[in-house]
Design a protein around this motif. Structure first.
Motif, mmCIF file in Angstrom:
data_model
loop_
_atom_site.group_PDB
_atom_site.id
_atom_site.type_symbol
_atom_site.label_atom_id
_atom_site.label_comp_id
_atom_site.label_asym_id
_atom_site.label_seq_id
_atom_site.Cartn_x
_atom_site.Cartn_y
_atom_site.Cartn_z
ATOM 1 N N ALA A 112 26.510 -28.642 18.275
ATOM 2 C CA ALA A 112 26.709 -28.013 16.971
ATOM 3 C C ALA A 112 27.720 -28.791 16.135
ATOM 4 O O ALA A 112 27.511 -29.037 14.954
ATOM 5 C CB ALA A 112 27.173 -26.574 17.151
ATOM 6 N N VAL A 113 28.801 -29.179 16.808
ATOM 7 C CA VAL A 113 29.849 -29.914 16.110
ATOM 8 C C VAL A 113 29.338 -31.290 15.690
ATOM 9 O O VAL A 113 29.579 -31.746 14.575
ATOM 10 C CB VAL A 113 31.111 -30.044 16.990
ATOM 11 C CG1 VAL A 113 32.131 -30.943 16.326
ATOM 12 C CG2 VAL A 113 31.705 -28.673 17.255
ATOM 13 N N LEU A 173 27.293 -31.024 12.698
ATOM 14 C CA LEU A 173 28.108 -30.753 11.515
ATOM 15 C C LEU A 173 28.813 -32.010 11.020
ATOM 16 O O LEU A 173 28.959 -32.225 9.819
ATOM 17 C CB LEU A 173 29.138 -29.661 11.814
ATOM 18 C CG LEU A 173 28.599 -28.240 11.736
ATOM 19 C CD1 LEU A 173 29.602 -27.250 12.305
ATOM 20 C CD2 LEU A 173 28.257 -27.871 10.294
ATOM 21 N N PHE A 189 28.323 -33.293 7.368
ATOM 22 C CA PHE A 189 29.463 -33.391 6.462
ATOM 23 C C PHE A 189 29.476 -34.737 5.749
ATOM 24 O O PHE A 189 29.773 -34.819 4.560
ATOM 25 C CB PHE A 189 30.775 -33.191 7.229
ATOM 26 C CG PHE A 189 31.991 -33.217 6.364
ATOM 27 C CD1 PHE A 189 32.771 -34.356 6.251
ATOM 28 C CD2 PHE A 189 32.350 -32.092 5.628
ATOM 29 C CE1 PHE A 189 33.896 -34.372 5.446
ATOM 30 C CE2 PHE A 189 33.467 -32.109 4.808
ATOM 31 C CZ PHE A 189 34.243 -33.251 4.722
ATOM 32 N N SER A 246 31.782 -21.929 -1.274
ATOM 33 C CA SER A 246 30.640 -21.206 -0.699
ATOM 34 C C SER A 246 29.395 -22.054 -0.682
ATOM 35 O O SER A 246 28.680 -22.138 0.307
ATOM 36 C CB SER A 246 30.359 -19.951 -1.536
ATOM 37 O OG SER A 246 30.561 -18.804 -0.800
ATOM 38 N N ILE A 284 29.562 -24.808 1.934
ATOM 39 C CA ILE A 284 29.325 -24.295 3.279
ATOM 40 C C ILE A 284 27.839 -24.051 3.493
ATOM 41 O O ILE A 284 27.277 -24.359 4.549
ATOM 42 C CB ILE A 284 30.123 -22.992 3.523
ATOM 43 C CG1 ILE A 284 31.625 -23.292 3.555
ATOM 44 C CG2 ILE A 284 29.683 -22.302 4.799
ATOM 45 C CD1 ILE A 284 32.091 -24.012 4.809
ATOM 46 N N LEU A 292 26.051 -27.212 4.191
ATOM 47 C CA LEU A 292 26.243 -27.627 5.579
ATOM 48 C C LEU A 292 25.323 -26.842 6.506
ATOM 49 O O LEU A 292 24.697 -27.402 7.402
ATOM 50 C CB LEU A 292 27.702 -27.409 6.010
ATOM 51 C CG LEU A 292 28.705 -28.513 5.671
ATOM 52 C CD1 LEU A 292 30.093 -28.115 6.163
ATOM 53 C CD2 LEU A 292 28.289 -29.826 6.298
ATOM 54 N N ARG A 293 25.259 -25.573 6.269
ATOM 55 C CA ARG A 293 24.431 -24.738 7.117
ATOM 56 C C ARG A 293 22.972 -25.165 7.021
ATOM 57 O O ARG A 293 22.276 -25.289 8.028
ATOM 58 C CB ARG A 293 24.560 -23.268 6.695
ATOM 59 C CG ARG A 293 24.275 -22.287 7.828
ATOM 60 C CD ARG A 293 24.205 -20.892 7.281
ATOM 61 N NE ARG A 293 25.478 -20.538 6.621
ATOM 62 C CZ ARG A 293 26.482 -19.925 7.237
ATOM 63 N NH1 ARG A 293 26.371 -19.607 8.504
ATOM 64 N NH2 ARG A 293 27.574 -19.645 6.573
ATOM 65 N N THR A 320 22.274 -28.414 8.873
ATOM 66 C CA THR A 320 22.254 -28.352 10.339
ATOM 67 C C THR A 320 21.183 -27.434 10.883
ATOM 68 O O THR A 320 20.785 -27.544 12.042
ATOM 69 C CB THR A 320 23.612 -27.881 10.887
ATOM 70 O OG1 THR A 320 23.969 -26.659 10.241
ATOM 71 C CG2 THR A 320 24.684 -28.920 10.665
#
Lengths: 182, 237
Positions: A120-121, A124, A128, A169, A172, A175-176, A179
């Protein structure tokens, strides 16, 4: 004292010249300092780099604003802390580690992450890197430099806090999305 | 407070103690909320790792250049020494073998003009010159041979002058002397011999090319030095 405060200010701003200077100035002393511990030359260099990174990170987070000692002292202390962490992980020696003051255990609010990253990291991290500059800036200031929204609003010149919050917001969400499509 | 607000404040670190407790309870009871918080924590971790790695790469470069320039200098120094040694040994080899050959083949030409005999007239320049020559007083012999050549123009004077010069290690002058001898008289008692000694002078002064040229000619003409010329030529080629 003024010089130290000035250096910290520059480190906080991420000034490359200052970082390089600090690195070069303290290297020899640090290596000498570490010679009392059971780690070899290559690892010492690695620890030193990690210590300097921690120094820069904590400077940015404002944790050095009230520093009373010199930067060298701080570096040595971080180094000691990191060496202990490494030795503990290796579990090779239980008696050799001589922690005279015991302060190295709790002094540092610095999280040393494990080598093994979960997926997961990793995703991300990649995601990013794909974000636009504005999002990178906002998210870095908030999550990495641990700055408050008010501060960020001032720094980046947002007219009001809600606009900033919306921006964050959206970043984020991006990013979501990046991924989750995997 | 909205969930997003909770999360922001949590990360900003401005939740009161009471609020923190509530936050913990929400994590326990609300799975969706817990997942959301976990996501944000991962974002924080991801950015942190990125920043740390970027800085680490920069710091690694600060370590590396020293090693690079140090080893580059060492490499250059080693290369220079090797090249120098190579040139030196080549040079030494080249000069030593020339020297060795010269030593092997050279000997001063014997006095065939005025062998010293006791009791004869000793005031004659020629006799005096050869007396010095035999006694290896080449400086004195040289002066006298010069005088003889200037006044009488005798071949042998020039020839023995050349040899004397060789003995005195004045090879450049010897070369000129032998050359003069050859241009003056096409046919002389000493043509082959002077050619031979001329070649030796060239050998000694590391002018192998010229030496070989002359030796080739000398090797073709029948003379007391023909055999030696052939041998030396073989060594040089």
């Amino acid at each position: 004292m003024n010089e130290i405060q000035n250096s910290i200010r520059l480190l906080k701003a991420g000034d490359q010249k200052t970082i390089t200077a600090v690195y070069k100035e303290n290297r020899a002393g640090f290596i000498l300092f570490c010679s009392r511990y059971p780690i070899d030359g290559d690892e010492v260099a690695d620890v030193y780099q990690d210590a300097v990174i921690a120094l820069c990170e904590n400077a940015k987070k404002g944790k050095l604003d009230t520093l009373s000692s010199s930067i060298s002292t701080y570096l040595y202390a971080i180094g000691k802390y990191m060496i202990f962490q490494r030795l503990r992980k290796k579990k090779t020696s239980t008696t050799v580690i001589n922690d005279e003051d015991g302060a190295s255990e709790t002094e540092f609010e610095y999280e040393i992450y494990d080598e093994i990253e979960d997926r997961a990291v990793s995703q991300l991290r990649e995601a990013f890197a794909k974000l636009g500059d504005k999002c990178k800036k906002v998210l870095s200031l908030f999550y990495y430099e641990e700055k408050k929204l008010d501060e960020i609003q001032d720094m980046l010149g947002y007219s009001n806090k809600d606009v900033l919050k919306s921006q964050k917001s959206r970043c984020i969400k991006q990013l979501r999305d990046l991924t989750q499509n995997k | 407070m909205e969930k997003e607000e909770w999360i922001n404040r949590y990360f900003e670190g401005i939740l009161t103690n009471a609020e923190l407790q509530q936050f913990e309870e929400m994590l326990q009871n609300d799975t969706a909320f817990a997942e959301e918080v976990a996501f944000h924590k991962n974002v924080k971790k991801a950015i942190t790792l990125n920043e740390r790695e970027a800085l680490k790469n920069k710091l690694r470069k600060l370590e590396a250049p020293k090693a690079n320039s140090a080893s580059r200098i060492k490499w250059l120094a080693a290369a220079c020494i090797l090249i120098f040694a190579g040139i030196l040994s080549w040079f030494m080899l080249y000069t030593t073998s020339s020297d060795e050959l010269y030593a092997e083949f050279y000997e001063p030409y014997p006095n065939t003009i005025a062998p010293t005999v006791r009791g004869t007239d000793t005031t004659d320049d020629t006799t005096k010159a050869f007396r010095h020559y035999d006694a290896e007083n080449y400086n004195e012999a040289l002066t006298l041979f010069d005088k003889i050549y200037d006044s009488k123009g005798e071949d042998f004077a020039l020839f023995y002058k050349g040899i004397s010069l060789m003995e005195l290690k004045r090879y450049e002058e010897a070369v000129n002397t032998f050359k003069e001898l050859n241009t003056n008289r096409n046919v002389s008692d000493f043509s082959s011999e002077s050619q031979w000694y001329l070649a030796l002078c060239y050998l000694k002064t590391n002018n192998n090319e010229e030496a070989v040229k002359i030796l080739k000619k000398t090797a073709e003409v029948q003379s007391p030095v023909q055999q030696k010329a052939i041998e030396l030529l073989a060594e040089l080629e």
